[in-house]
Enzyme design. Structure first.
Site, mmCIF file in Angstrom:
data_model
loop_
_atom_site.group_PDB
_atom_site.id
_atom_site.type_symbol
_atom_site.label_atom_id
_atom_site.label_comp_id
_atom_site.label_asym_id
_atom_site.label_seq_id
_atom_site.Cartn_x
_atom_site.Cartn_y
_atom_site.Cartn_z
ATOM 1 N N TYR A 66 3.163 -14.690 -24.224
ATOM 2 C CA TYR A 66 2.133 -13.706 -23.880
ATOM 3 C C TYR A 66 1.059 -14.371 -23.025
ATOM 4 O O TYR A 66 0.618 -13.818 -22.023
ATOM 5 C CB TYR A 66 1.519 -13.146 -25.171
ATOM 6 N N PHE B 168 -1.624 4.247 3.145
ATOM 7 C CA PHE B 168 -0.346 4.432 2.470
ATOM 8 C C PHE B 168 -0.603 5.431 1.333
ATOM 9 O O PHE B 168 -1.719 5.532 0.839
ATOM 10 C CB PHE B 168 0.220 3.105 1.944
ATOM 11 N N THR B 169 0.428 6.177 0.929
ATOM 12 C CA THR B 169 0.229 7.281 -0.031
ATOM 13 C C THR B 169 -0.539 6.852 -1.291
ATOM 14 O O THR B 169 -1.551 7.468 -1.649
ATOM 15 C CB THR B 169 1.590 7.867 -0.468
ATOM 16 N N ASP C 188 -3.303 -5.438 2.726
ATOM 17 C CA ASP C 188 -2.135 -4.998 1.973
ATOM 18 C C ASP C 188 -0.939 -5.723 2.590
ATOM 19 O O ASP C 188 -0.520 -5.420 3.711
ATOM 20 C CB ASP C 188 -1.978 -3.476 2.096
ATOM 21 N N LYS D 209 8.481 -5.147 -2.587
ATOM 22 C CA LYS D 209 8.842 -5.306 -1.183
ATOM 23 C C LYS D 209 8.790 -6.787 -0.806
ATOM 24 O O LYS D 209 9.773 -7.347 -0.363
ATOM 25 C CB LYS D 209 7.877 -4.515 -0.293
ATOM 26 N N ARG E 1 8.802 11.339 5.331
ATOM 27 C CA ARG E 1 7.497 10.727 5.566
ATOM 28 C C ARG E 1 6.779 11.585 6.592
ATOM 29 O O ARG E 1 6.749 11.298 7.777
ATOM 30 C CB ARG E 1 7.626 9.281 6.059
ATOM 31 N N PHE F 15 5.162 14.771 -3.193
ATOM 32 C CA PHE F 15 6.494 14.469 -2.666
ATOM 33 C C PHE F 15 7.409 13.844 -3.714
ATOM 34 O O PHE F 15 8.621 13.875 -3.569
ATOM 35 C CB PHE F 15 6.392 13.548 -1.437
HETATM 36 N N1 F0G Z 1 1.322 -0.574 -0.098
HETATM 37 C C1 F0G Z 1 2.337 -0.374 0.775
HETATM 38 C C2 F0G Z 1 2.141 -0.661 2.214
HETATM 39 C C3 F0G Z 1 3.572 0.099 0.298
HETATM 40 O O1 F0G Z 1 4.559 0.285 1.160
HETATM 41 C C4 F0G Z 1 3.728 0.354 -1.086
HETATM 42 C C5 F0G Z 1 4.963 0.900 -1.602
HETATM 43 C C6 F0G Z 1 2.637 0.137 -1.934
HETATM 44 C C7 F0G Z 1 1.452 -0.337 -1.406
HETATM 45 C C8 F0G Z 1 2.731 0.420 -3.396
HETATM 46 O O2 F0G Z 1 3.545 -0.511 -4.011
HETATM 47 O O3 F0G Z 1 5.453 0.805 -4.942
HETATM 48 O O4 F0G Z 1 4.954 -1.507 -5.760
HETATM 49 O O5 F0G Z 1 3.464 0.368 -6.320
HETATM 50 N N2 F0G Z 1 5.848 1.440 -0.916
HETATM 51 C C9 F0G Z 1 7.096 1.984 -1.406
HETATM 52 C C10 F0G Z 1 7.879 2.626 -0.281
HETATM 53 C C11 F0G Z 1 6.950 2.882 -2.577
HETATM 54 O O6 F0G Z 1 8.960 3.139 -0.604
HETATM 55 O O7 F0G Z 1 7.495 2.557 0.879
HETATM 56 P P1 F0G Z 1 4.411 -0.181 -5.320
#
Ligand code: F0G
Length: 482
Positions: A80, A132-133, A223, A266, A389, A455
């Site tokens: 832990y 980003f979303t 990021d 990623k 997208r 989405f």
């Molecule tokens: N920032 C960027 C630029 C991303 O592409 C993603 C995730 C995140 C933050 C969030 O990271 O998924 O580990 O919580 N992109 C994925 C995609 C979901 O399919 O493009 P996460």
């Protein structure tokens, strides 16, 4: 393209790895694909993966691990607190980014939650190259305001600009002047700007952004989720960086940023996330949120096995022959589709191949989600799962109106080291067939629309019986093919 030149003169990417473990795939018939797509509410997120032939939804958490990553997982130290696994990861991050402090998180959006809670205050502004979303969702939850100031070229679908992810420096200066620097929470740069097609920024642009930040005492937050492709593009496309190693470019980027966060789904061919900084005060502002929302400071919600895989994956990210595989496969797909007249985002970016649904389906109005409709149509035509997208991926405005996205893209992500070139050729072929038959494709409308990140779980139906007609045409054209 590949560093290996072919006697035939052909330009094809060559895999610098071999496959030693495989997973069987199924390709359901077109009749079944139609059924599955409709059961999934025309939302590719809601398909069951067993019914998907090529899963190009995302490159998140689905990249293939190497033998070295898998073997490292066996020596993970499960505790832990104080796990050796954490210290190995922290050391690797310090070595690569030169940052003393590392906060682990369970994935990228968890890092965004921590960063937003620590630095966003109501009505503060966060200028960024592009949102980003999940980033936007967290900033909005904390009542911050986003200003997107990507260069104009960034939102043009076709371009020759090598760095479409660059920030417009004049716009950044104007925002600071207009609102006052006290109103700016921080400046955010996203490597490989995801929503505009995985487009990179240049090191020079990042330097210029940092200069403006310094002149105004502002934090620069990076990021770095899509770092590996951006590193490759800086080395390939930026004249002054051609002689730098990937490691040197990484360090040059990291040295310009006050805070770096990333999704390790990623970056690093694993699953997890984290936040790095060399500044103790900034670290202290974020630290307590990790224990509140993620876990103890030496695991942050990640499994120790994934952390070991990430340590090795980050080292592999410093190897040009490893990180070039993704962008080279993407470039191959983009260039082949251009030859067949299919509209795609250019120049080829990272993450995946992005098809321009606005042009592909120029008869479908944006309010009927052309990118979503194209994703549904491609699954029916091929069993290939991509991701919308476009407008569906946008959040409604607080007054309920629907902002139309700058671009309507069908993203076909290229998980690293997963597909063979013949599978990529199959996807190209089916897209070309669909393009020939594009007039058969119609629009979609929501029948269930969640309030946040609609989405993911939203369900839609076709605006007519176009899907049945599309499946019928496929069967006529391919009487005995899956
Ligand atoms: N920032 C960027 C630029 C991303 O592409 C993603 C995730 C995140 C933050 C969030 O990271 O998924 O580990 O919580 N992109 C994925 C995609 C979901 O399919 O493009 P996460």
């Amino acid at each position: 393209m590949s560093k290996v030149k072919f006697f035939s003169g052909e330009q094809i990417p060559l895999e610098m790895h071999k496959v030693r473990i495989v997973q069987k795939l199924e390709l359901p018939s077109v009749e079944k694909r139609l059924e599955y797509m409709q059961e999934a509410g025309n939302n590719t997120f809601l398909l069951r993966n067993k019914n998907v032939f090529m899963d190009m939804l995302t490159d998140s958490g689905v990249n293939a691990m190497s033998d070295r990553q898998q073997s490292a997982m066996l020596v993970a130290d499960d505790s832990y607190a104080g796990s050796e696994t954490f210290y190995r990861l922290e050391d690797k991050i310090r070595e690569i980014f030169g940052t003393r402090f590392f906060l682990p998180t369970h994935q990228g959006r968890a890092a965004e939650n921590v960063v937003a809670r620590a630095f966003v205050r109501p009505n503060t502004i966060i200028p960024m190259n592009y949102h980003f979303t999940t980033t936007k969702a967290h900033i909005c939850l904390n009542e911050g305001l986003i200003e997107e100031i990507i260069i104009d070229e960034g939102i043009k679908v076709t371009s020759n600009h090598p760095f479409k992810g660059n920030m417009d420096i004049d716009k950044l200066k104007d925002i600071i002047k207009k609102h006052g620097k006290e109103k700016v929470a921080f400046v955010r740069m996203e490597v490989g700007a995801n929503l505009v097609g995985g487009q990179p920024f240049s090191l020079e642009n990042l330097r210029d952004v940092r200069k403006v930040c310094d002149d105004n005492d502002l934090l620069l937050i990076l990021d770095a989720s899509l770092l590996s492709d951006n590193l490759y593009f800086i080395k390939e496309r930026e004249e002054q960086c051609k002689s730098m190693s990937i490691r040197e470019i990484t360090r040059a980027i990291a040295d310009l940023c006050h805070v770096i966060y990333f999704s390790a789904r990623k970056l690093g061919f694993a699953r997890g996330g984290g936040i790095c900084t060399d500044n103790k005060d900034l670290y202290m502002k974020m630290r307590d949120y990790i224990t509140l929302y993620e876990g103890f400071l030496t695991y942050g919600g990640m499994s120790v096995r994934e952390m070991e895989a990430l340590t090795v994956g980050l080292e592999e990210t410093m190897d040009e022959s490893i990180i070039s595989q993704g962008p080279q496969f993407i470039a191959f797909m983009v260039e082949e589709l251009i030859k067949k007249g299919v509209p795609v985002v250019t120049p080829p970016g990272g993450l995946g191949c992005h098809v321009d649904a606005m042009q592909f389906l120029d008869h479908v109005p944006q309010s009927e989600y052309p990118a979503g409709a194209l994703a549904a149509a491609l699954y029916i035509a091929s069993g290939v799962r991509g991701m919308e997208r476009g407008t569906m991926s946008e959040q409604r405005n607080p007054d309920g109106t629907e902002p139309l996205a700058n671009m309507e893209l069908l993203r076909l992500a290229m998980p690293r080291r997963v597909f063979t070139l013949s599978q990529v050729k199959y996807a190209i072929d089916r897209l070309a067939w669909l393009y020939e038959n594009r007039r058969l494709v119609g629009g979609l409308k929501f029948v269930e629309e969640p309030e946040t990140l609609r989405f993911f779980f939203g369900r839609l139906e076709a605006t007519s019986d176009w899907q049945e007609k599309l499946a019928k045409k496929f069967r006529e054209d391919f009487p005995d093919s899956l």
